[in-house]
Structure formats: C-alpha cells, structure tokens
Design a protein around this motif. Structure first.
Motif, PDB file in Angstrom:
ATOM      1  N   GLY A  50       0.813  -1.209   0.000  1.00 45.81           N
ATOM      2  CA  GLY A  50       0.000   0.000   0.000  1.00 45.81           C
ATOM      3  C   GLY A  50       0.847   1.260   0.000  1.00 45.81           C
ATOM      4  O   GLY A  50       0.541   2.231  -0.699  1.00 45.81           O
ATOM      5  N   ALA A  51       1.968   1.225   0.743  1.00 40.02           N
ATOM      6  CA  ALA A  51       2.826   2.409   0.847  1.00 40.02           C
ATOM      7  C   ALA A  51       3.702   2.598  -0.388  1.00 40.02           C
ATOM      8  O   ALA A  51       4.147   3.714  -0.658  1.00 40.02           O
ATOM      9  N   ALA A  52       3.959   1.510  -1.126  1.00 40.62           N
ATOM     10  CA  ALA A  52       4.865   1.583  -2.271  1.00 40.62           C
ATOM     11  C   ALA A  52       4.114   1.519  -3.601  1.00 40.62           C
ATOM     12  O   ALA A  52       4.676   1.131  -4.615  1.00 40.62           O
ATOM     13  N   SER A  53       2.861   1.945  -3.594  1.00 41.06           N
ATOM     14  CA  SER A  53       2.021   1.787  -4.782  1.00 41.06           C
ATOM     15  C   SER A  53       2.507   2.618  -5.970  1.00 41.06           C
ATOM     16  O   SER A  53       2.169   2.318  -7.119  1.00 41.06           O
ATOM     17  N   THR A  54       3.288   3.673  -5.714  1.00 39.03           N
ATOM     18  CA  THR A  54       3.748   4.530  -6.811  1.00 39.03           C
ATOM     19  C   THR A  54       5.092   4.098  -7.384  1.00 39.03           C
ATOM     20  O   THR A  54       5.525   4.632  -8.401  1.00 39.03           O
ATOM     21  N   SER A  55       5.773   3.157  -6.739  1.00 35.65           N
ATOM     22  CA  SER A  55       7.068   2.703  -7.233  1.00 35.65           C
ATOM     23  C   SER A  55       6.863   1.654  -8.322  1.00 35.65           C
ATOM     24  O   SER A  55       6.152   0.671  -8.112  1.00 35.65           O
ATOM     25  N   PRO A  56       7.489   1.822  -9.500  1.00 32.25           N
ATOM     26  CA  PRO A  56       7.263   0.896 -10.608  1.00 32.25           C
ATOM     27  C   PRO A  56       8.001  -0.432 -10.484  1.00 32.25           C
ATOM     28  O   PRO A  56       7.742  -1.356 -11.255  1.00 32.25           O
ATOM     29  N   HIS A  57       8.918  -0.542  -9.523  1.00 29.26           N
ATOM     30  CA  HIS A  57       9.775  -1.729  -9.469  1.00 29.26           C
ATOM     31  C   HIS A  57       9.038  -2.957  -8.951  1.00 29.26           C
ATOM     32  O   HIS A  57       9.371  -4.082  -9.313  1.00 29.26           O
ATOM     33  N   GLY A  58       8.066  -2.766  -8.111  1.00 25.08           N
ATOM     34  CA  GLY A  58       7.383  -3.900  -7.512  1.00 25.08           C
ATOM     35  C   GLY A  58       8.133  -4.434  -6.307  1.00 25.08           C
ATOM     36  O   GLY A  58       9.262  -4.036  -6.007  1.00 25.08           O
ATOM     37  N   LEU A  59       7.492  -5.360  -5.592  1.00 22.61           N
ATOM     38  CA  LEU A  59       8.091  -5.967  -4.409  1.00 22.61           C
ATOM     39  C   LEU A  59       8.698  -7.314  -4.778  1.00 22.61           C
ATOM     40  O   LEU A  59       8.013  -8.208  -5.274  1.00 22.61           O
ATOM     41  N   TRP A  60      10.001  -7.434  -4.535  1.00 23.78           N
ATOM     42  CA  TRP A  60      10.729  -8.679  -4.741  1.00 23.78           C
ATOM     43  C   TRP A  60      11.236  -9.118  -3.367  1.00 23.78           C
ATOM     44  O   TRP A  60      12.131  -8.484  -2.807  1.00 23.78           O
ATOM     45  N   LEU A  61      10.663 -10.178  -2.826  1.00 21.21           N
ATOM     46  CA  LEU A  61      10.954 -10.594  -1.459  1.00 21.21           C
ATOM     47  C   LEU A  61      11.542 -12.001  -1.468  1.00 21.21           C
ATOM     48  O   LEU A  61      10.961 -12.924  -2.063  1.00 21.21           O
ATOM     49  N   GLY A  62      12.686 -12.163  -0.817  1.00 23.26           N
ATOM     50  CA  GLY A  62      13.347 -13.455  -0.787  1.00 23.26           C
ATOM     51  C   GLY A  62      13.570 -13.977   0.614  1.00 23.26           C
ATOM     52  O   GLY A  62      13.748 -13.209   1.562  1.00 23.26           O
ATOM     53  N   ARG A  63      13.548 -15.282   0.750  1.00 24.76           N
ATOM     54  CA  ARG A  63      13.860 -16.014   1.981  1.00 24.76           C
ATOM     55  C   ARG A  63      13.083 -15.498   3.196  1.00 24.76           C
ATOM     56  O   ARG A  63      13.641 -15.339   4.285  1.00 24.76           O
ATOM     57  N   ALA A  64      11.795 -15.261   2.979  1.00 22.17           N
ATOM     58  CA  ALA A  64      10.921 -14.845   4.089  1.00 22.17           C
ATOM     59  C   ALA A  64      10.093 -16.038   4.546  1.00 22.17           C
ATOM     60  O   ALA A  64       9.689 -16.879   3.741  1.00 22.17           O
ATOM     61  N   HIS A  65       9.850 -16.086   5.842  1.00 24.46           N
ATOM     62  CA  HIS A  65       9.045 -17.160   6.436  1.00 24.46           C
ATOM     63  C   HIS A  65       7.825 -16.521   7.098  1.00 24.46           C
ATOM     64  O   HIS A  65       7.966 -15.662   7.974  1.00 24.46           O
ATOM     65  N   PHE A  66       6.647 -16.939   6.648  1.00 21.23           N
ATOM     66  CA  PHE A  66       5.392 -16.409   7.189  1.00 21.23           C
ATOM     67  C   PHE A  66       4.667 -17.508   7.949  1.00 21.23           C
ATOM     68  O   PHE A  66       4.366 -18.564   7.385  1.00 21.23           O
ATOM     69  N   THR A  67       4.393 -17.263   9.217  1.00 22.57           N
ATOM     70  CA  THR A  67       3.661 -18.249  10.003  1.00 22.57           C
ATOM     71  C   THR A  67       2.151 -18.017   9.928  1.00 22.57           C
ATOM     72  O   THR A  67       1.375 -18.936  10.190  1.00 22.57           O
TER      73      THR A  67
END
Length: 223
Positions: A50-67
C-alpha cells in the motif's frame, strides 16, 4: 498523520524504491528460522504494498518465512509481486485482488484452516479466486500442500505451474473454473489429490494461447 513504518517494513520499502530484492534473511531486524529464512509478519507485506504503490519496481521478497496467512485479498497493486525461496505456512489469499504480476519461485505453501473449530474448513493454499492479474502468474519449482484456486480469475498473460509439486487432500490440486488468460498455460511437475472431482480442473476456462501439459505426473492419493 501517516503511521511510521516498522524497521522491517522500511527495509522492504527501501528495496522496492531501489529495485532490489528484499532478502529477509539479511534483515537485521527479524529473527531467523532454521538459519535460512527471516520471519516476517504477513500484515507487513500488505502495508508495504500500500505504501509503495507509486514505485514501478514492484516488491521482490526473498527467503521470508510467514507463520500467518498472507492476506492480499481485495487490494490493488499495479506492479509485480515476486516471492523467491519463501515459506507460507498458512498460504496466500489474493482473492478479488488486482495485481500487476505474481511470481512464486522455489516457494513452499500450505493450506490454512478456519478459525471456527465447529466448522474446521480447509481453505486454499493459494487463493486467486476472481483475481485480476495484468500480466503473468508464474509458479516455478514450488511445493504446495493444498488447493491452488483460480476460479473466475483473469490473467492478462500466461499461467505457469512448472517443475513443482502440488498435492491436496479433499480438493483438487489445481482448479481453474472459468479462468481466462491472454496467454498460454503450462503445467509440468507432479500433481496429486484424493478429490472425487479430479486432480486438475479447468471447466469453462478460456485459454488465450497454447495449453501445454507435460512432462507431468498426475496421480490420485489414496483416501
């Protein structure tokens, strides 16, 4: 007043702004899981998108663990969302969302369960019901334990399930009722399910390109 970002959220926001991969394992603000993954709250990802909606790069997330369940339902984000080598213990709900593109590479995801103990329903491991994706949905070398659901989803590009393992109990491994794609569909890997409906289901789907299925193992688990 705009709420201040947490250190973990700021770590991801900085990566988005710079067009870099946010490697959760390298974030000093998170605990590690088995020394391989950084444990991140699922709600922080929604906040960052939501906060990065204006950035064209997108979210690239690695090695995250979500419980907890990664809840991206009913949100709009026009840029790519890419997860590499991430673990989603309770799956991803991106139903009714509008995303630029979605990629899961070398990820693991499990189904989540209803919080109502009197009705312990099992929900999809990856729910893209009625989701609109402008470009591609790519599931590469993933291990998914639970339903992958694309009912009434609209994908502007192609849909790939390549090289992974998709297994489900009580539901098909993959269901795509009335799916619409602008590009082709590629299915390779291993798909297993004990569902009476079937293992891979595409009733009423409209595929805009080639439908490629192979080399693929499609099997039925014993109930």
């Amino acid at each position: 007043m705009t709420p201040r970002s947490s250190p973990v959220e700021q770590f991801m926001l900085d990566a988005v702004a710079e067009g870099q991969i946010a490697d959760a394992h390298k974030c000093r603000h998170v605990k590690t899981h088995h020394g391989l993954y950084g444990v991140i709250s699922a709600s922080s990802v929604r906040t960052v998108l939501g906060a990065a909606s204006t950035s064209p790069h997108g979210l690239w997330l690695g090695r995250a663990h979500f419980t907890d369940l990664l809840n991206l339902a009913d949100m709009t984000y026009e840029h790519p969302v890419v997860f590499t080598a991430c673990v989603f213990e309770n799956g991803i709900d991106a139903s009714r969302s509008e995303l630029g593109a979605l990629t899961l590479r070398n990820c693991m995801a499990g189904a989540h369960h209803s919080v109502d103990e009197s009705s312990p329903a099992t929900w999809p491991a990856l729910d893209l019901t009625e989701t609109h994706i402008s470009y591609d949905v790519l599931l590469w070398d993933c291990h998914v334990s639970g339903l992958v659901c694309l009912r009434q989803a609209v994908i502007g590009g192609r849909f790939d399930c390549i090289g992974g393992q998709f297994e489900s109990s009580g539901n098909p491994a993959l269901t795509a009722d009335n799916l619409m794609t602008g590009g082709g569909v590629s299915l390779t890997g291993r798909f297993t399910s004990d569902s009476e409906i079937g293992t891979i289901c595409f009733p009423g789907a409209h595929i805009g390109g080639q439908f490629y299925c192979g080399p693929t193992q499609i099997g039925r688990e014993q109930p």
